[in-house]
Motif scaffolding. Sequence first.
Motif, short mmCIF file in Angstrom:
data_model
loop_
_atom_site.label_atom_id
_atom_site.label_comp_id
_atom_site.label_asym_id
_atom_site.label_seq_id
_atom_site.Cartn_x
_atom_site.Cartn_y
_atom_site.Cartn_z
N MET A 32 -10.03 1.27 1.17
CA MET A 32 -10.93 -0.16 1.45
C MET A 32 -9.94 0.40 3.35
N SER A 33 -11.00 0.83 4.00
CA SER A 33 -10.71 0.38 5.95
C SER A 33 -11.68 -0.15 6.39
N ILE A 34 -11.02 -0.91 7.41
CA ILE A 34 -11.50 -1.60 7.82
C ILE A 34 -12.02 -1.14 9.39
N LEU A 35 -13.39 -0.69 9.10
CA LEU A 35 -13.66 0.20 10.78
C LEU A 35 -13.95 -0.46 12.13
N GLY A 73 -8.45 5.88 11.71
CA GLY A 73 -8.29 5.17 13.13
C GLY A 73 -8.77 3.58 12.77
N SER A 74 -8.92 3.34 11.91
CA SER A 74 -9.23 2.08 11.10
C SER A 74 -8.12 1.11 11.94
N ILE A 75 -8.37 -0.42 11.61
CA ILE A 75 -7.80 -1.29 12.32
C ILE A 75 -6.46 -1.38 11.48
N ALA A 76 -7.61 -1.94 9.77
CA ALA A 76 -6.55 -1.94 8.76
C ALA A 76 -7.39 -0.32 7.43
N ALA A 77 -6.06 -0.25 6.77
CA ALA A 77 -6.49 0.34 5.78
C ALA A 77 -5.88 -0.09 4.55
N MET A 78 -5.84 0.00 2.96
CA MET A 78 -5.64 -0.36 1.94
C MET A 78 -5.54 0.81 1.07
N ASN A 79 -5.03 0.45 -0.06
CA ASN A 79 -4.61 1.64 -1.49
C ASN A 79 -4.35 0.79 -2.37
N CYS A 80 -5.65 0.07 -2.92
CA CYS A 80 -5.32 -0.55 -4.16
C CYS A 80 -5.75 -0.44 -5.30
N ALA A 97 -12.86 16.37 8.84
CA ALA A 97 -11.87 16.33 7.95
C ALA A 97 -10.99 15.38 8.68
N SER A 98 -10.58 15.01 10.30
CA SER A 98 -9.58 14.38 10.97
C SER A 98 -10.07 13.62 10.91
N SER A 99 -11.38 12.89 10.09
CA SER A 99 -12.47 11.54 9.80
C SER A 99 -11.14 10.50 8.81
N LEU A 100 -10.23 11.25 7.87
CA LEU A 100 -9.63 11.57 6.89
C LEU A 100 -8.08 10.62 6.61
N THR A 101 -7.04 10.06 6.61
CA THR A 101 -5.81 9.96 6.15
C THR A 101 -5.50 9.30 4.75
N ASP A 102 -4.47 10.15 4.38
CA ASP A 102 -3.76 9.90 2.91
C ASP A 102 -3.27 8.51 3.17
N LEU A 103 -3.38 7.79 2.21
CA LEU A 103 -1.85 6.08 2.78
C LEU A 103 -2.29 6.39 0.60
N GLU A 104 -0.89 6.84 1.34
CA GLU A 104 0.07 7.04 -0.84
C GLU A 104 -0.92 7.59 -1.82
N GLY A 105 -1.31 8.34 -1.56
CA GLY A 105 -2.56 8.81 -2.02
C GLY A 105 -3.93 9.00 -3.21
N MET A 106 -4.41 7.84 -1.64
CA MET A 106 -5.40 7.65 -1.80
C MET A 106 -6.22 7.51 -0.06
N PRO A 107 -7.13 8.09 0.06
CA PRO A 107 -7.99 8.18 1.36
C PRO A 107 -8.94 7.48 1.87
#
Length: 171
Positions: free
Chosen positions: A74-77, A114-121, A100-110
């Motif tokens: 979940m990414s908070i834009l 640049g989002s203000i917060a992101a979570m791997n759930c 492709a630069s719009s995505l990044t990896d957070l411990e195995g989850m895309p």
Amino acid sequence: MKTAASIGDKYRDAWSRFATGVTVITTLEPDGSVHGMTASSVTSASLDPPLVLAVIGETRQSHALIEKSGRFGMSILDESQSDIALHFASPAEKRGDLDASSLTDLEGMPVISGSIAAMNCRITAAHTAGDHTVFIGEVESIQVDDGNPLVWFQRQFGGFSDSSNSEDSDS
């Protein structure tokens, strides 16, 4: 007598007046490619353990992918990311290519760069609610960055900034 269609139209119109933050829910396709959808039906559900709630229509492709994998990002834009929100709000067959630069990896989850917060759930529960499923995910990793949130209000995107920090304030 009110028809179901008029109630449905008024229901949508009523909720368009509720300002919400904008998120992108991401997951992986079986081939490892990224799948995502723009969502505003999300919320914090618990602090201990940290749980989030994401409500997803049962006909959405994301629903089946999340149900099968048991995971989502979940990414908070940020207010500058309305183009990304529009990309993931469009039907998959009508989307262009995402940089492709719009995505990044957070411990195995895309998640969205640049989002203000992101979570791997990880899904801990799922409950049917009408034509949607309420997925409850335990946050296993999180990143928080600076920025202002992208907001959805009356069927359009906008930004939000803290007016108390404004130099023109009448304080």
